[in-house]
Design a protein around this motif. Sequence first.
Motif, PDB file in Angstrom:
ATOM      1  N   LEU A  39       0.829  -1.078  -0.047  1.00 17.47           N
ATOM      2  CA  LEU A  39      -0.124  -0.216   0.025  1.00 17.47           C
ATOM      3  C   LEU A  39       0.944   1.123  -0.014  1.00 17.47           C
ATOM      4  N   TRP A  40       0.369   2.009  -0.768  1.00 17.88           N
ATOM      5  CA  TRP A  40       1.345   3.503  -0.785  1.00 17.88           C
ATOM      6  C   TRP A  40       0.442   4.794  -0.355  1.00 17.88           C
ATOM      7  N   ARG A  41       1.119   5.806   0.134  1.00 17.46           N
ATOM      8  CA  ARG A  41       0.391   7.063   0.366  1.00 17.46           C
ATOM      9  C   ARG A  41       1.443   8.054   0.267  1.00 17.46           C
ATOM     10  N   LEU A  42       1.124   9.241   0.176  1.00 23.50           N
ATOM     11  CA  LEU A  42       1.755  10.493   0.094  1.00 23.50           C
ATOM     12  C   LEU A  42       1.933  11.068   1.370  1.00 23.50           C
ATOM     13  N   ARG A  43       3.315  11.722   1.676  1.00 26.23           N
ATOM     14  CA  ARG A  43       3.301  12.574   2.925  1.00 26.23           C
ATOM     15  C   ARG A  43       3.707  13.777   2.374  1.00 26.23           C
ATOM     16  N   TYR A  44       3.451  14.997   2.928  1.00 27.56           N
ATOM     17  CA  TYR A  44       3.853  16.202   2.485  1.00 27.56           C
ATOM     18  C   TYR A  44       3.486  17.327   3.587  1.00 27.56           C
ATOM     19  N   TRP A  72      -4.161   5.373   2.290  1.00 24.92           N
ATOM     20  CA  TRP A  72      -3.135   4.466   1.827  1.00 24.92           C
ATOM     21  C   TRP A  72      -3.908   3.699   0.600  1.00 24.92           C
ATOM     22  N   THR A  73      -3.266   3.262  -0.480  1.00 22.83           N
ATOM     23  CA  THR A  73      -3.913   2.567  -1.615  1.00 22.83           C
ATOM     24  C   THR A  73      -2.861   1.721  -2.195  1.00 22.83           C
ATOM     25  N   ALA A  74      -3.541   0.997  -3.019  1.00 25.69           N
ATOM     26  CA  ALA A  74      -2.598   0.047  -3.934  1.00 25.69           C
ATOM     27  C   ALA A  74      -2.552   0.516  -5.149  1.00 25.69           C
ATOM     28  N   ASP A  75      -2.838   1.652  -5.654  1.00 17.76           N
ATOM     29  CA  ASP A  75      -2.873   2.325  -6.896  1.00 17.76           C
ATOM     30  C   ASP A  75      -1.592   3.189  -6.784  1.00 17.76           C
ATOM     31  N   PHE A  76      -0.491   2.517  -7.038  1.00 17.02           N
ATOM     32  CA  PHE A  76       0.795   3.360  -7.017  1.00 17.02           C
ATOM     33  C   PHE A  76       1.033   4.455  -8.024  1.00 17.02           C
ATOM     34  N   PRO A  77       0.289   4.109  -9.366  1.00 16.56           N
ATOM     35  CA  PRO A  77       0.355   5.427 -10.225  1.00 16.56           C
ATOM     36  C   PRO A  77      -0.313   6.584  -9.968  1.00 16.56           C
ATOM     37  N   SER A  78      -1.315   6.429  -9.142  1.00 22.24           N
ATOM     38  CA  SER A  78      -2.097   7.530  -8.647  1.00 22.24           C
ATOM     39  C   SER A  78      -1.064   8.428  -7.656  1.00 22.24           C
ATOM     40  N   ILE A  79      -0.475   7.636  -6.546  1.00 19.38           N
ATOM     41  CA  ILE A  79       0.260   8.283  -5.861  1.00 19.38           C
ATOM     42  C   ILE A  79       1.451   8.908  -6.524  1.00 19.38           C
ATOM     43  N   GLU A  80       2.116   8.458  -7.264  1.00 17.55           N
ATOM     44  CA  GLU A  80       3.052   8.748  -8.246  1.00 17.55           C
ATOM     45  C   GLU A  80       2.969   9.994  -8.880  1.00 17.55           C
ATOM     46  N   ASN A  81       1.558  10.217  -9.359  1.00 16.88           N
ATOM     47  CA  ASN A  81       1.104  11.205 -10.054  1.00 16.88           C
ATOM     48  C   ASN A  81       0.930  12.413  -8.927  1.00 16.88           C
ATOM     49  N   TYR A  88       2.481  12.837  -6.271  1.00 14.02           N
ATOM     50  CA  TYR A  88       4.172  13.136  -5.923  1.00 14.02           C
ATOM     51  C   TYR A  88       4.522  14.182  -6.976  1.00 14.02           C
ATOM     52  N   ASP A  89       4.414  13.866  -8.386  1.00 15.07           N
ATOM     53  CA  ASP A  89       4.926  14.767  -9.325  1.00 15.07           C
ATOM     54  C   ASP A  89       4.273  16.031  -9.377  1.00 15.07           C
ATOM     55  N   GLN A  90       2.775  16.190  -8.732  1.00 17.12           N
ATOM     56  CA  GLN A  90       2.175  17.389  -8.853  1.00 17.12           C
ATOM     57  C   GLN A  90       2.625  18.260  -7.747  1.00 17.12           C
ATOM     58  N   TYR A  91       2.851  17.616  -6.472  1.00 17.95           N
ATOM     59  CA  TYR A  91       2.865  18.256  -5.320  1.00 17.95           C
ATOM     60  C   TYR A  91       4.556  18.664  -5.293  1.00 17.95           C
ATOM     61  N   HIS A  92       5.314  17.745  -5.577  1.00 16.83           N
ATOM     62  CA  HIS A  92       6.828  18.042  -5.669  1.00 16.83           C
ATOM     63  C   HIS A  92       7.207  19.330  -6.385  1.00 16.83           C
ATOM     64  N   HIS A  93       6.628  19.404  -7.390  1.00 13.67           N
ATOM     65  CA  HIS A  93       6.884  20.385  -8.652  1.00 13.67           C
ATOM     66  C   HIS A  93       6.067  21.732  -8.221  1.00 13.67           C
ATOM     67  N   GLY A  94       5.191  21.497  -7.372  1.00 12.11           N
ATOM     68  CA  GLY A  94       4.196  22.669  -6.834  1.00 12.11           C
ATOM     69  C   GLY A  94       4.903  23.927  -5.958  1.00 12.11           C
ATOM     70  N   ASP A  95       4.101  24.917  -5.880  1.00 16.37           N
ATOM     71  CA  ASP A  95       4.705  26.045  -4.879  1.00 16.37           C
ATOM     72  C   ASP A  95       4.114  25.794  -3.554  1.00 16.37           C
ATOM     73  N   HIS A  96       3.278  24.873  -3.243  1.00 19.39           N
ATOM     74  CA  HIS A  96       2.694  25.029  -1.923  1.00 19.39           C
ATOM     75  C   HIS A  96       3.184  23.931  -0.723  1.00 19.39           C
ATOM     76  N   ALA A  97       3.522  22.865  -1.449  1.00 17.55           N
ATOM     77  CA  ALA A  97       3.838  21.668  -0.502  1.00 17.55           C
ATOM     78  C   ALA A  97       5.260  21.539  -0.516  1.00 17.55           C
ATOM     79  N   HIS A  98       6.054  21.109   0.584  1.00 12.53           N
ATOM     80  CA  HIS A  98       7.395  20.689   0.503  1.00 12.53           C
ATOM     81  C   HIS A  98       7.481  19.498   1.508  1.00 12.53           C
TER      82      HIS A  98
END
Length: 69
Positions: free
Chosen positions: A20-25, A36-45, A47-57
Amino acid sequence: MAKADTDAAKSDTAPAQASLWRLRYHVGDLEHYTEWTADFPSIENYYDQYHHGDHAHDVAIERRAVIET
């Protein structure tokens, strides 16, 4: 793109049945988590959005292995 270590939960005594995967930010001083989800591609997506965004770190993908005994 984020890369996950899918071999980390392998064990000689009990094989991993599912991961299971989740995003922490952080936004400001607050820590947030996705569900928590088994859908890794969603979590990866996310991650890309939050990592390159201006608000989350401190964006990270966390993994939880479910092991049947």
